[in-house]
Design a protein around this motif. Structure first.
Motif, short mmCIF file in Angstrom:
data_model
loop_
_atom_site.label_atom_id
_atom_site.label_comp_id
_atom_site.label_asym_id
_atom_site.label_seq_id
_atom_site.Cartn_x
_atom_site.Cartn_y
_atom_site.Cartn_z
N LEU A 90 -1.88 7.18 5.46
CA LEU A 90 -0.59 7.44 4.81
C LEU A 90 -0.80 7.41 3.29
O LEU A 90 -1.60 6.63 2.79
CB LEU A 90 0.43 6.36 5.18
CG LEU A 90 0.74 6.15 6.67
CD1 LEU A 90 1.67 4.94 6.84
CD2 LEU A 90 1.35 7.39 7.29
N GLY A 91 -0.04 8.25 2.58
CA GLY A 91 -0.14 8.27 1.12
C GLY A 91 -0.86 9.51 0.64
O GLY A 91 -1.47 10.24 1.43
N GLU A 143 6.86 8.52 5.77
CA GLU A 143 5.73 9.26 6.34
C GLU A 143 5.26 8.60 7.64
O GLU A 143 4.78 9.28 8.56
CB GLU A 143 4.56 9.34 5.34
CG GLU A 143 3.52 10.37 5.79
CD GLU A 143 2.16 10.29 5.11
OE1 GLU A 143 1.96 9.47 4.20
OE2 GLU A 143 1.28 11.06 5.53
N VAL A 166 -3.65 3.01 4.04
CA VAL A 166 -2.55 3.34 3.12
C VAL A 166 -3.15 3.55 1.74
O VAL A 166 -3.78 2.63 1.19
CB VAL A 166 -1.49 2.21 3.07
CG1 VAL A 166 -0.37 2.58 2.10
CG2 VAL A 166 -0.93 1.93 4.46
N LEU A 208 5.91 -3.47 3.19
CA LEU A 208 5.15 -2.51 3.99
C LEU A 208 4.56 -3.18 5.24
O LEU A 208 4.66 -2.66 6.35
CB LEU A 208 4.01 -1.90 3.16
CG LEU A 208 4.46 -0.87 2.12
CD1 LEU A 208 3.31 -0.50 1.19
CD2 LEU A 208 4.98 0.40 2.81
N ILE A 230 6.16 5.92 1.88
CA ILE A 230 5.14 5.56 2.88
C ILE A 230 5.82 5.28 4.23
O ILE A 230 5.37 5.75 5.28
CB ILE A 230 4.32 4.33 2.42
CG1 ILE A 230 3.44 4.68 1.22
CG2 ILE A 230 3.49 3.75 3.57
CD1 ILE A 230 2.30 5.63 1.50
#
Ligand code: SF4
Length: 354
Positions: free
Chosen positions: A253-254, A40, A6, A70, A37
């Protein structure tokens, strides 16, 4: 088993040598970040995660509750290695306890140096004392798996005492150390200082000398170099980074995050706003992708193998031993520290001659 990265792009200012994809922010848009996030992540099958890595940027700028949210959503219970990159100034006892509670069990601290003048020159926001306090706060919170990043090969005029920094790092006894040689990236403050003659470019001899002295010092202290830039105490290799180096699939991700499914590598839009907007509007965040040919995969496996202490099988392709640089040990071809220093030219040599 799979691996998740991430990318947290936020920093409070830009360090003098850094060209990473970051968003300089006084106020961190934590809620937007978490939402985007998680959105996604939706189409991905994030089951059986072996590792999760929060990299940046400065992930320690995220409020611990955002990290907890998260992790609650992305991770199932299990033996996951969960790493957070942190800047020393963000590591308070309160944060360390909250991170531990959220499931963080490994912290990679951007120490860089223990010389306050050097840290100022780097535009870092911490001093050496804060790194010491950060290590203590993490240990008090039960996070013992701590990695320190250090930068070597700095311009001569800084009079940085690399051996002293290594001694201090060694005395702190982190489980892991990552050593990065300073490189001059275009359009960084360092690049501009060099262009106008305000500082000298890093010197290759110093780079080599410091790299080799780190090998000597840390190996004598019980650390094992298991990759060109990474050393750990036995049993503390980074499982996440080892997955990259052994060609395993991972999801990123990100903004600017890369993903790899074993054949195709995809990377996301670099700029935070462009990335956020794309995901929020239901568009793909992928900026581009490349599918590796069989030949590229083989070459990459050789390159990554040579970067690791496992080396490659004798007889792989046309790679042969090079005395002093590439030697057969335990039935495999492995780089010596001198070989690691020259690895890039070795690979160029091989591909240029065959
Ligand atoms: S904290 Fe890290 S990512 Fe942020 S500017 Fe400095 S080096 Fe770059």
């Amino acid at each position: 088993m799979s691996h998740l990265y991430v990318h947290v792009p936020f920093c409070q200012r830009r360090c003098s040598y850094c060209d990473f994809s970051i968003a300089v922010r006084k106020r961190i848009p934590a809620r937007e970040f978490v939402d985007v996030i998680l959105k996604e992540a939706e189409p991905h099958q994030l089951v059986d995660l072996e590792t999760i890595y929060f990299g940046g940027g400065t992930p320690s700028l995220l409020p611990p509750e955002a990290v907890a949210t998260l992790l609650n959503k992305l991770r199932e219970a299990g033996e996951t290695e969960v790493t957070l990159e942190a800047n020393p100034e963000d590591v308070t006892s309160e944060h360390a306890n909250a991170w531990r509670g959220a499931g963080i069990n490994r912290v990679s601290l951007g120490a860089q140096s223990f010389d306050d003048n050097v840290l100022k020159w780097m535009h870092r926001s911490h001093d050496a004392a804060q790194t010491h306090r950060a290590v203590q706060a993490l240990r008090d919170a039960g996070i013992d798996n701590i990695s320190l990043d250090l930068i070597f090969g700095l311009p001569e005029e800084l009079h940085r005492d690399w051996d002293k920094d290594l001694e201090i790092a060694h005395a702190l006894r982190p489980t892991h150390l990552s050593l990065y040689g300073l490189t001059v990236e275009p359009r960084t403050p360092l690049d501009r200082w060099i262009s106008r003659g305000a500082t000298r470019a890093p010197d290759e001899d110093r780079y080599a000398e410091e790299y080799l002295s780190a090998h000597k010092r840390l190996s004598a202290g019980g650390y094992q170099f298991y990759e060109v830039s990474n050393a750990s105490l036995p049993g503390f290799r980074s499982r996440h980074n080892s997955a990259y180096w052994s060609g395993q699939p991972y999801v990123g991700l990100g903004p600017a995050a890369h993903s790899f499914d074993g054949r195709t590598r995809r990377w996301n839009l670099r700029a935070w706003e462009a990335y956020r907007l794309a995901v929020a509007e239901g568009r793909s965040a992928v900026e581009s992708e490349e599918t590796l040919t069989e030949e590229q995969r083989e070459l990459e496996a050789v390159y990554l193998g040579l970067r690791s202490s496992d080396g490659i099988a004798v007889g792989t392709g046309s790679i042969r031993a090079v005395p002093g640089w590439l030697e057969v040990r335990g039935g495999r071809l492995k780089c010596t520290p001198e070989g690691w220093l020259r690895l890039d030219s070795l690979v160029t040599y091989d591909s240029a001659t065959h």
